[in-house]
Design an enzyme around this catalytic site. Sequence first.
Site, mmCIF file in Angstrom:
data_model
loop_
_atom_site.group_PDB
_atom_site.id
_atom_site.type_symbol
_atom_site.label_atom_id
_atom_site.label_comp_id
_atom_site.label_asym_id
_atom_site.label_seq_id
_atom_site.Cartn_x
_atom_site.Cartn_y
_atom_site.Cartn_z
ATOM 1 N N GLU A 244 -5.283 1.100 2.860
ATOM 2 C CA GLU A 244 -4.901 0.105 3.862
ATOM 3 C C GLU A 244 -4.910 0.683 5.269
ATOM 4 O OE1 GLU A 244 -2.507 -2.384 6.515
ATOM 5 O OE2 GLU A 244 -2.186 -0.278 5.981
ATOM 6 N N GLU A 245 -4.431 1.903 5.440
ATOM 7 C CA GLU A 245 -4.318 2.481 6.776
ATOM 8 C C GLU A 245 -5.670 2.701 7.453
ATOM 9 O OE1 GLU A 245 -1.823 2.573 8.503
ATOM 10 O OE2 GLU A 245 -0.034 2.797 7.257
ATOM 11 N N HIS B 194 4.463 3.811 12.777
ATOM 12 C CA HIS B 194 3.489 4.881 12.940
ATOM 13 C C HIS B 194 4.039 6.065 13.743
ATOM 14 C CE1 HIS B 194 -0.503 2.654 11.823
ATOM 15 N NE2 HIS B 194 0.473 2.475 10.935
ATOM 16 N N ASP C 274 6.122 2.547 6.311
ATOM 17 C CA ASP C 274 4.907 1.742 6.282
ATOM 18 C C ASP C 274 3.972 2.402 5.269
ATOM 19 O OD1 ASP C 274 2.566 0.342 6.799
ATOM 20 O OD2 ASP C 274 2.242 1.261 8.761
ATOM 21 N N ASP D 51 4.123 -5.778 3.763
ATOM 22 C CA ASP D 51 3.940 -4.627 4.653
ATOM 23 C C ASP D 51 5.036 -4.667 5.705
ATOM 24 O OD1 ASP D 51 2.812 -2.348 5.776
ATOM 25 O OD2 ASP D 51 0.768 -3.130 5.635
ATOM 26 N N HIS E 58 0.825 -1.220 0.000
ATOM 27 C CA HIS E 58 0.000 0.000 0.000
ATOM 28 C C HIS E 58 0.851 1.259 0.000
ATOM 29 C CE1 HIS E 58 0.300 1.222 4.347
ATOM 30 N NE2 HIS E 58 0.477 -0.072 4.554
#
Length: 353
Positions: free
Chosen positions: A222-223, A322, A188, A242, A71
């Site tokens: 995706e997030e 994150h 990410d 991922d 993603h």
Amino acid sequence: MNERIQMEYVKNVLQLLLSTPSPSGYCRDVMNAVAAEAAKLGYDMRLTPKGCGIITVPGKSSERVIGISGHVDTLGAMVRSIKANGALRFTLVGGYMLGSVENEYCQVHTRDGNVYDGTIMTTKPSVHVYPDAREMKREEAVMEIRLDERVRQADDVKALGIRIGDIVSFQPRTEFKANGFVKSRHLDDKAGVAAIFGLLEWLKREKLQPAYALNILISTYEEVGHGAAWIPGEITEMIAVDMGAMGDDLSCTEFDVSICAKDSSGPYDYAMTSKLIELAEREQLSYAVDIYPQYGSDASAALRGGNNIRAALIGPGVHASHAMERTHLDGIRHTAALLAAYVMEPAESYGTQ
């Protein structure tokens, strides 16, 4: 496989992706960049109605189709309201700690194409002024964006064209270190997508065909949980690429390809996971097998979306996911090499659970 991945190419793709803002729901620019990069390699990318991309790679056999997903959407924010003092209140896009973006530079992207710089701060940003500045809980209600514009009231902000629902992206602050470390927000999963392009470049350069046709899915939501909820119906097995998480009782490092045996969606396919471990050992790749109870992937979304597939999850180890993330080029290389080994395997090697 490991030494055949062209890492200078992978680095260039990663730099391109990281420099293109793409919070979930705002991925047109990055998808245009992905499509252009695929075209350079001789692959066409078609868009789904939702805005995900699909790159099809013919295989030696049409007996089955393997899906590989990564993603390009990232964490970000959205303008929630315009405050009387000219600051912006925002709402989160994706799941992250508000403390991880405090004092970060950001950009507000308006619907008429303008971009305005700002800084994410608390409503009490100075210890010289507010005695409780250190102790206040970091939550949406006490966070705001200070615009780098002459704004003193809400009407000044509106005159700039900023509106409710405008997208906010974070400064990635990307650094490629001489020793192979990569520091940046949004590794990410842009590091995972770069690994996928490392696979595609290797196939094209070596004029190779995978054992079976590949559908490469580049997802854009995706997030927020539904990136690959729909996948092409011909896919029977899928590898989500991922980031691998690090910390607590996890064994993954930034130099490894992570093989996730289970996450919040439950166990991944036993036979696929076993095959990935076998291939990592055969190719002498640095790898780790871990369980991520607070993690979900595009494969999770595909399974929850009702797709009748088996699925696995791999990716480069990423520290401080994150937040201010870091990985190493070794982890990205091992990820691309494991993908390469997997897609070249004939069916009889796989087995069942």
